[in-house]
Write an enzyme that holds these catalytic residues in place. Structure first.
Site, PDB file in Angstrom:
ATOM      1  N   LEU A 153     -87.842   8.599  20.321  1.00  0.00           N
ATOM      2  CA  LEU A 153     -88.103   9.776  19.809  1.00  0.00           C
ATOM      3  C   LEU A 153     -87.221  10.036  18.307  1.00  0.00           C
ATOM      4  CD1 LEU A 153     -88.370  11.917  22.821  1.00  0.00           C
ATOM      5  CD2 LEU A 153     -90.088  10.295  21.846  1.00  0.00           C
ATOM      6  N   ARG A 154     -88.171  10.601  17.340  1.00  0.00           N
ATOM      7  CA  ARG A 154     -87.675  10.780  16.059  1.00  0.00           C
ATOM      8  C   ARG A 154     -87.651  12.490  15.712  1.00  0.00           C
ATOM      9  NH1 ARG A 154     -91.796   8.446  12.073  1.00  0.00           N
ATOM     10  NH2 ARG A 154     -93.125   9.034  13.634  1.00  0.00           N
ATOM     11  N   GLU A 155     -86.751  13.020  15.863  1.00  0.00           N
ATOM     12  CA  GLU A 155     -86.603  14.680  15.641  1.00  0.00           C
ATOM     13  C   GLU A 155     -87.499  14.963  14.523  1.00  0.00           C
ATOM     14  OE1 GLU A 155     -82.585  16.421  16.033  1.00  0.00           O
ATOM     15  OE2 GLU A 155     -81.975  14.641  16.889  1.00  0.00           O
ATOM     16  N   ASN A 211     -82.101   0.751  16.802  1.00  0.00           N
ATOM     17  CA  ASN A 211     -81.511   2.090  15.808  1.00  0.00           C
ATOM     18  C   ASN A 211     -80.480   1.503  15.109  1.00  0.00           C
ATOM     19  OD1 ASN A 211     -82.674   3.993  16.911  1.00  0.00           O
ATOM     20  ND2 ASN A 211     -81.060   4.784  18.416  1.00  0.00           N
ATOM     21  N   CYS A 263     -78.223  10.220  17.057  1.00  0.00           N
ATOM     22  CA  CYS A 263     -78.407   8.726  17.482  1.00  0.00           C
ATOM     23  C   CYS A 263     -77.814   7.517  16.482  1.00  0.00           C
ATOM     24  CB  CYS A 263     -80.262   8.389  17.679  1.00  0.00           C
ATOM     25  SG  CYS A 263     -80.939   9.455  18.653  1.00  0.00           S
ATOM     26  N   LYS A 324     -81.742  16.105   8.821  1.00  0.00           N
ATOM     27  CA  LYS A 324     -83.040  15.864   8.337  1.00  0.00           C
ATOM     28  C   LYS A 324     -83.781  16.981   8.410  1.00  0.00           C
ATOM     29  CE  LYS A 324     -86.042  13.568  11.131  1.00  0.00           C
ATOM     30  NZ  LYS A 324     -86.582  12.572  11.784  1.00  0.00           N
TER      31      LYS A 324
END
Length: 478
Positions: A153-155, A211, A263, A324
């Protein structure tokens, strides 16, 4: 089907809410009773677009509940997901599995029926076997399987990533466990999502490898950006040219202040540690870790350089402090290293961030906080963009310039075009591109006149000059 999710942090809460959206009965459990009370009241402790709506909808439908009692969460559960934190250990950089082992031990003491124990937390190779041994030791009669099901999952876009993933990785040893996981993910199977069904160790290593490779792409383009600045190239054009190659791809080729977040930093360090432990060092990733550490300090130096020879007494505005956009996550954010370095140099730092200031107040002492993007700019000697929030992409540049003492912008995310900033009267510094100065047009006209007076065509390709002609040629190139 009923599942329990241990941990209501980023991975646990998003996963629990999304599984509930699939129609599954989900109970999320956390030791933090204050957090549980907030969640029951509809208060979401993390910033993730759309998550509040998803949680509210599934709570109203009685598919999603919260408790601090694991026994309540596991009552009738077919699957229990371990989604607790695995931070880096101080000193050696390895993953701290304290919370994972504690969760597994409590699960072992609570189990009363066949249960699939799933590790959603990012864990080093071999952790699944450790969990199985721990459960058997505590509860020899327990009937269970351990499965590795890493999250990707990408924040900022986690719900879309969960509902429409590139792939789902399932690491299991038994057909019974695989059948349970297929039932859990039936909506995605019907939608045609690619599934990688493999062994536990392979699934664990897949997460770290993915990652680490993405962290490598970021670090690679950052080093290319430094080279671009030396040779007069544009890193964004380089990235575009590279990214059109299907073997490479455009995502993560964005030059900036280095990677951060929950991550990449800890996972690259953990992979380095795992490689050394097993006698197979991942030297490429060792270098990535080292280069990324130095990157943030380098970017702080760039801001200080833009302020002039002495930053003491200068006012620096910073836009964006989260690692981000579209998240309030401050973990390993570039701002946590850059801002203290600006303060050490004697600058006063004024900050605005759309979502990160509540967390930032605990992490960045001495900062002056503001409620909108323009307030920090008043009488500023320099403004630095550290996070590319959308609202920073369309600032009123005339207003920005009128507010500032000196029109200097250091854009560490390459949000603006150098030519636009020069036309707006800014001294503009970005990453991997030529700096822009407000007098570029005047300097170009003067350069053309000098070259013409010396017998050269202004648009000709000429041999290297020296002295004034060299300066004129450089200005013309700008």
């Amino acid at each position: 089907m009923r599942i329990a999710v241990v941990g209501t942090g980023y991975v646990g809460l998003v996963s629990g809410a999304c599984f509930a959206e699939f129609g599954i009965d989900v109970c999320c459990v956390d030791k933090d009773e204050t957090k549980i009370r907030r969640l029951r009241g509809g208060e979401i402790p993390i910033y993730e677009p759309g998550l509040d709506v998803l949680v509210a909808r599934n709570m109203a439908a009685d598919r999603l509940s919260f408790t601090s009692d694991l026994a309540v969460a596991m009552e009738g559960a077919d699957v229990v997901l371990i989604a607790v934190g695995t931070p880096s250990r101080p000193g050696d950089g390895g993953a701290d599995l304290t919370y994972v082992h504690a969760a597994a031990a409590e699960i072992a003491r609570t189990m009363s029926r066949y249960t699939v124990i799933v590790t959603k937390s990012t864990v080093p190779v071999g952790t699944g076997r450790q969990i199985a041994a721990l459960v058997r030791d505590i509860n020899p009669r327990a009937e269970f399987d351990v499965v590795s099901n890493p999250e990707f999952l990408r924040e900022g876009s986690a719900i879309g990533d969960f509902m429409q993933p590139d792939r789902v990785v399932i690491g299991a040893d038994s057909e019974r466990a695989r059948a349970v996981m297929d039932a859990l993910y039936q909506p995605l199977i019907r939608a045609g999502t690619p599934f990688v069904r493999t062994g536990i160790e392979t699934a664990e290593l897949t997460k770290y490898s993915a990652n680490a490779f993405l962290a490598f792409k970021i670090t690679f383009i950052n080093e290319v950006a430094d080279l671009c600045e030396r040779v007069g190239a544009d890193v964004q054009d380089v990235a575009a040219g590279m990214g059109l190659d299907g073997r490479i791809g455009r995502p993560f080729l964005n030059a900036g202040p280095g990677f951060g977040g929950s991550c990449f930093p800890k996972d690259t360090e953990a992979l380095v540690r795992t490689g050394r432990q097993h006698g197979a060092p991942v030297r490429l990733i060792e270098t990535v870790v080292d280069v990324n550490r130095a990157r943030k300090r380098l970017m702080a130096g760039r801001i200080l350089q833009a302020c002039g020879s002495d930053a003491a007494g200068k006012r620096i505005a910073v836009l964006g402090i989260t690692f981000k956009p579209d998240t309030n996550d401050m973990r390993e954010a570039a701002s946590l290293e850059i801002i203290p370095l600006l303060q050490e140099a004697g600058a006063t730092v004024h900050v605005y961030d759309p979502a990160g200031m509540e967390e930032g107040r605990h992490l960045l002492p001495g900062v002056v906080w503001h409620d909108d993007a323009y307030a920090p700019l008043a009488e500023a000697d320099c403004v630095a963009i550290l996070t590319e929030w959308n609202e920073f992409r369309a600032l009123d540049l005339g207003r920005v310039r009128s507010l500032m003492r000196r029109p200097v912008m250091v854009d560490l995310r390459n949000v603006y075009a150098p030519a636009v900033m020069a036309a707006a009267g800014f001294h503009y510094c970005s990453v991997g591109r030529r700096d822009a100065r407000p007098d570029a047009a005047k300097r170009r006209k003067a350069a053309e006149a000098m070259l013409l007076s010396n017998g050269f065509a202004a648009d000709s390709c000429v041999l290297p000059f020296s002295g004034q002609l060299a300066a004129a040629a450089s200005d013309l190139a700008d």
